[in-house]
Write a protein that holds these residues in place. Structure first.
Motif, PDB file in Angstrom:
ATOM      1  N   ALA A  61      16.426  -0.336 117.890  1.00  0.00           N
ATOM      2  CA  ALA A  61      17.528  -0.143 117.024  1.00  0.00           C
ATOM      3  C   ALA A  61      18.756   0.381 118.195  1.00  0.00           C
ATOM      4  O   ALA A  61      19.961   0.562 117.777  1.00  0.00           O
ATOM      5  CB  ALA A  61      17.755   0.765 115.967  1.00  0.00           C
ATOM      6  N   VAL A 332      27.182 -12.070 111.169  1.00  0.00           N
ATOM      7  CA  VAL A 332      26.044 -12.730 111.080  1.00  0.00           C
ATOM      8  C   VAL A 332      26.127 -14.262 110.908  1.00  0.00           C
ATOM      9  O   VAL A 332      25.528 -15.118 111.485  1.00  0.00           O
ATOM     10  CB  VAL A 332      24.823 -12.157 110.214  1.00  0.00           C
ATOM     11  N   ASP A 484      15.871 -13.936 105.345  1.00  0.00           N
ATOM     12  CA  ASP A 484      16.902 -13.163 106.145  1.00  0.00           C
ATOM     13  C   ASP A 484      16.606 -12.883 107.411  1.00  0.00           C
ATOM     14  O   ASP A 484      17.013 -11.773 107.959  1.00  0.00           O
ATOM     15  CB  ASP A 484      17.178 -11.833 105.213  1.00  0.00           C
ATOM     16  N   GLU A 487      19.425 -11.915 109.491  1.00  0.00           N
ATOM     17  CA  GLU A 487      20.199 -10.510 108.974  1.00  0.00           C
ATOM     18  C   GLU A 487      19.625  -9.367 109.484  1.00  0.00           C
ATOM     19  O   GLU A 487      20.101  -8.618 109.939  1.00  0.00           O
ATOM     20  CB  GLU A 487      20.116 -10.611 107.247  1.00  0.00           C
ATOM     21  N   ARG A 488      18.184  -9.319 109.509  1.00  0.00           N
ATOM     22  CA  ARG A 488      17.487  -8.140 109.847  1.00  0.00           C
ATOM     23  C   ARG A 488      17.624  -8.052 111.210  1.00  0.00           C
ATOM     24  O   ARG A 488      17.501  -7.105 111.873  1.00  0.00           O
ATOM     25  CB  ARG A 488      15.983  -8.399 109.501  1.00  0.00           C
ATOM     26  N   TYR A 489      17.535  -9.277 112.003  1.00  0.00           N
ATOM     27  CA  TYR A 489      17.673  -9.330 113.534  1.00  0.00           C
ATOM     28  C   TYR A 489      18.926  -8.499 114.050  1.00  0.00           C
ATOM     29  O   TYR A 489      19.009  -7.722 114.964  1.00  0.00           O
ATOM     30  CB  TYR A 489      17.415 -10.593 113.985  1.00  0.00           C
ATOM     31  N   LYS A 491      21.038  -6.451 112.179  1.00  0.00           N
ATOM     32  CA  LYS A 491      21.336  -5.368 111.558  1.00  0.00           C
ATOM     33  C   LYS A 491      21.639  -4.283 112.645  1.00  0.00           C
ATOM     34  O   LYS A 491      22.645  -3.337 112.311  1.00  0.00           O
ATOM     35  CB  LYS A 491      20.306  -4.930 110.753  1.00  0.00           C
ATOM     36  N   PRO A 492      21.026  -3.629 113.759  1.00  0.00           N
ATOM     37  CA  PRO A 492      21.234  -2.740 114.485  1.00  0.00           C
ATOM     38  C   PRO A 492      22.534  -2.942 115.165  1.00  0.00           C
ATOM     39  O   PRO A 492      23.221  -1.936 115.524  1.00  0.00           O
ATOM     40  CB  PRO A 492      20.172  -2.661 115.575  1.00  0.00           C
ATOM     41  N   SER A 495      25.405  -2.450 112.370  1.00  0.00           N
ATOM     42  CA  SER A 495      25.284  -1.322 111.503  1.00  0.00           C
ATOM     43  C   SER A 495      26.404  -0.246 111.618  1.00  0.00           C
ATOM     44  O   SER A 495      26.984   0.693 110.777  1.00  0.00           O
ATOM     45  CB  SER A 495      23.907  -0.462 111.368  1.00  0.00           C
ATOM     46  N   GLU A 498      29.526  -1.309 110.092  1.00  0.00           N
ATOM     47  CA  GLU A 498      29.595  -1.018 108.491  1.00  0.00           C
ATOM     48  C   GLU A 498      29.728   0.829 108.316  1.00  0.00           C
ATOM     49  O   GLU A 498      30.434   0.878 107.212  1.00  0.00           O
ATOM     50  CB  GLU A 498      28.148  -1.491 108.296  1.00  0.00           C
ATOM     51  N   SER A 510      30.014  -2.031 101.489  1.00  0.00           N
ATOM     52  CA  SER A 510      29.778  -2.737 102.609  1.00  0.00           C
ATOM     53  C   SER A 510      30.929  -3.971 102.475  1.00  0.00           C
ATOM     54  O   SER A 510      31.402  -4.320 101.398  1.00  0.00           O
ATOM     55  CB  SER A 510      28.449  -3.436 102.487  1.00  0.00           C
TER      56      SER A 510
END
Length: 645
Positions: A61, A332, A484, A487-489, A491-492, A495, A498, A510
């Motif tokens: 992260a 993304v 997803d 999206e998860r890849y 996220k860090p 974030s 956001e 969001s």
């Protein structure tokens, strides 16, 4: 292997290849310069994969900062050449080195026998080095070094055929257009440092909430960054350089359009997402310009007869889609389309190069036709690329394009509607190209015998076709199964932006919106319907009716306007270039030659005349000097006496 060794190695290996070809390329015979350049690019890709696996991006992260050496130290301004390893930079490294290496391999066959092959591969390796330096940069100054590096390399490669005036002019045009946009980029970097006291991405992000004064000027800063991105990524009105860049060899076109240059603008906005999410007013402009550029370029593509020009305007249009995603805060989605576009656009350019290579440098679609029987691998892979860029399921472009259209729908039905019309036009001109080149009756010159290209060309086509076909399954909407992974890849990376958006803008939600599965499916079906209409129109004109497009000069009415590319180049020439040339000529011939030159020349003449007079006084005779002393003394005494009286 530590990060301090591994990451600089990824960047420097292409530079080593460039240096070897620059210094020893002439001594290497045959295809050896290409083999050397390709070896170092693949080696960089291998280390990039190794770094990706060892970083474990799905678990990390926090970015890894890799210092290299201290570069600038002026008072309190310190810049270190350092690299930032995170999900975004690794994503770009794999695209740049992976697709770039395939283009290197392709170039071995394409450039075979070219006397400038060593120079070509030296430039190609230098391009990879500059782009890797850009995407791995830990701060704005190091990024800008790579930013200007790719601009230089594009100039060198577009104008590679120095004996062609069109290539030389295209290289200059690309270079100058980007310099105008880069001025805004420099202003943005200066303002960022002025208010934050740093050029490091992580430090700027960490102190952003405390910089109240910076938040007021932030729209200006992000606006300037956006202008810089518009130049690199060829958004209206800076798009004018990209179609002319087709003057370079086809592998250059593939590298610029798929893996390097044009992706830099998208990357910049993604890297600075924590600034852009705080300026939604700039985001609206990004969406509007991106939507207009996508539609505008697609309309030009429908009447182009040069196979590479069609693909060039297609790139401008697809980049518009990516900017729409970036403007809506759907980073993304924008990067997803960047990935799928890299695969299918590299495939399409290299496929067109295979056709051009087989037809002895013929690029006019009206002189092709019936090639699918002689070039089966090229035909099949090119068809896959066409299906992908058109957004036909289950190929990659369907997933990435429709995700962007979904995000555009939240901004305005107008943006969504223009995006759907753009999809229709894209399908029309891409199948028009495919049908004219590969199907129907052959219109190839009788003295040309088409044949399939060598394995160094076809192998990259096959690998890229696999990417164009299956890369879309990294992110699938809920209505079609829901994957997803991407999206998860990411996220860090996004974030922090956001969080700042919720806290500083007090939005309470969001910036990334989601539709219900039924709404997703409805929008997808609308887009797919437009794609179907585009395909049907193309089939009707170029397969059923077997129409052959007329020459560009034979179009009339509104078609003439579109074929003339809306006369944007002529407008720039008439309103900007010609006035500059006029004033330059005026200052050169009138102000400089008739005014400044005369002043300087007459000043010189006066000095020369005085010196001639003084030289006559310097006789070298003692009697003359004694006489002058006595005369001077008498004059001085006479002056005193006269003043006294």
């Amino acid at each position: 292997m530590t990060w301090n060794v591994l990451i600089p190695l990824i960047v420097l290996l292409p530079l080593v290849g460039a240096g070897m070809n620059a210094l020893f390329g002439r001594a290497l015979k045959g295809s050896w310069p290409g083999i050397v350049g390709t070896f170092f690019s693949f080696l960089s890709f291998g280390f990039g994969v190794f770094a990706f696996l060892n970083y474990r991006p799905m678990e990390r992260a926090v970015p890894e900062i890799v210092p290299f050496f201290r570069w600038l130290e002026v008072g309190g301004f310190n810049v270190e050449v350092a690299y930032q390893l995170d999900q975004l930079s690794l994503f770009m490294v794999l695209i740049v080195t992976g697709i770039g290496s395939l283009i290197h391999l392709y170039s071995i066959g394409y450039m075979k026998g070219n006397p400038g092959i060593a120079r070509f591969f030296s430039y190609l390796n230098l391009f990879l080095f500059s782009m890797l330096h850009l995407v791995l940069a830990e701060n704005l100054v190091v990024l800008f070094f790579g930013w200007e590096g790719v601009g230089l390399c594009s100039y060198l490669l577009i104008g590679f055929d120095t004996h062609k005036e069109t290539a030389a002019n295209a290289g200059i045009k690309a270079f100058l257009t980007n310099r105008v946009a880069d001025l805004a980029m420099v202003i943005a970097i200066a303002l960022t440092y002025w208010y934050s006291g740093s050029v490091s991405f992580t430090q700027i992000a960490s102190v952003l909430p405390e910089m109240k004064g910076f938040l007021h000027v932030l729209p200006v800063v992000t606006g300037c960054y956006f202008i810089g991105a518009m130049g690199k990524s060829a958004q209206f009105p800076f798009h004018i350089w990209l179609p002319d860049a087709m003057a370079g060899p086809t592998p250059v076109s593939a590298l610029i359009h798929a893996a390097t240059m044009v992706t830099a603008g998208i990357f910049l906005i993604a890297r600075l997402n924590f600034l852009f999410v705080l300026t939604p007013q700039v985001g609206i402009w990004i969406v509007a310009i991106g939507t207009f550029t996508a539609f505008f370029a697609a309309t030009i593509g429908i009447f182009q007869n040069d196979i590479k020009k069609v693909l060039a305007y297609s790139t401008v249009s697809q980049l518009g889609y990516m900017f729409v995603a970036m403007g809506t805060g759907a980073y993304v989605a924008g990067l997803f389309h960047l990935l799928t576009h890299a695969f299918f656009k590299a495939l399409l350019f290299l496929g067109s190069g295979s056709v051009i290579h087989s037809l002895h440098d013929e690029q006019d679609l009206r002189r092709m036709g019936g090639l699918k029987s002689q070039m089966k691998i090229t035909w099949f892979t090119f068809l896959l690329g066409t299906l992908a860029i058109s957004g036909i399921p289950p190929f990659s472009g369907f997933f990435s394009k429709d995700l962007i259209l979904e995000k555009a729908y939240f901004y305005s039905p107008l943006f969504f509607g223009l995006g759907v019309v753009t999809a229709l036009l894209t399908t029309f001109y891409m199948f028009r190209l495919t049908f004219l080149a590969f199907t129907g009756t052959s219109r190839v010159s009788p003295d040309v015998h088409p044949h399939e290209s060598p394995w160094t060309i076809t192998v990259p086509l096959i690998v890229l076709a696999l990417g164009a076909a299956f890369s879309g399954f990294l992110l699938v909407p809920d209505s079609l199964g829901g994957i997803d992974l991407l999206e998860r890849y990411f996220k860090p990376v996004f974030s922090i932006g956001e969080e700042y958006s919720r806290r500083l803008l007090r939005s309470g939600h969001s910036t990334v919106h989601h539709l219900t599965p039924s709404a997703e499916l409805t929008l997808a079906l609308l887009s797919l319907g437009a794609v179907g209409v585009g395909f049907a129109l193309s089939w009707n004109f170029y397969v059923k009716k077997k129409e052959i497009p007329p020459a560009e000069k034979d179009y009339a009415g509104w078609r003439r306007l579109v074929v003339g590319k809306y006369y944007i180049d002529e407008i720039f020439s008439g309103w900007i270039v010609q006035p500059i040339l006029f004033f330059s000529e005026f200052f050169s011939s009138v102000v400089e030659k008739q005014f400044l030159d005369k002043i300087l020349v007459n000043t010189g003449r006066i000095s020369s005349g005085i010196s001639v007079l003084l030289r006559r006084l310097q006789t070298g005779t003692i009697v003359d000097y004694a006489f002058m002393i006595v005369l001077g003394t008498i004059l001085i005494l006479s002056l005193f006496l006269w003043r006294g009286l």
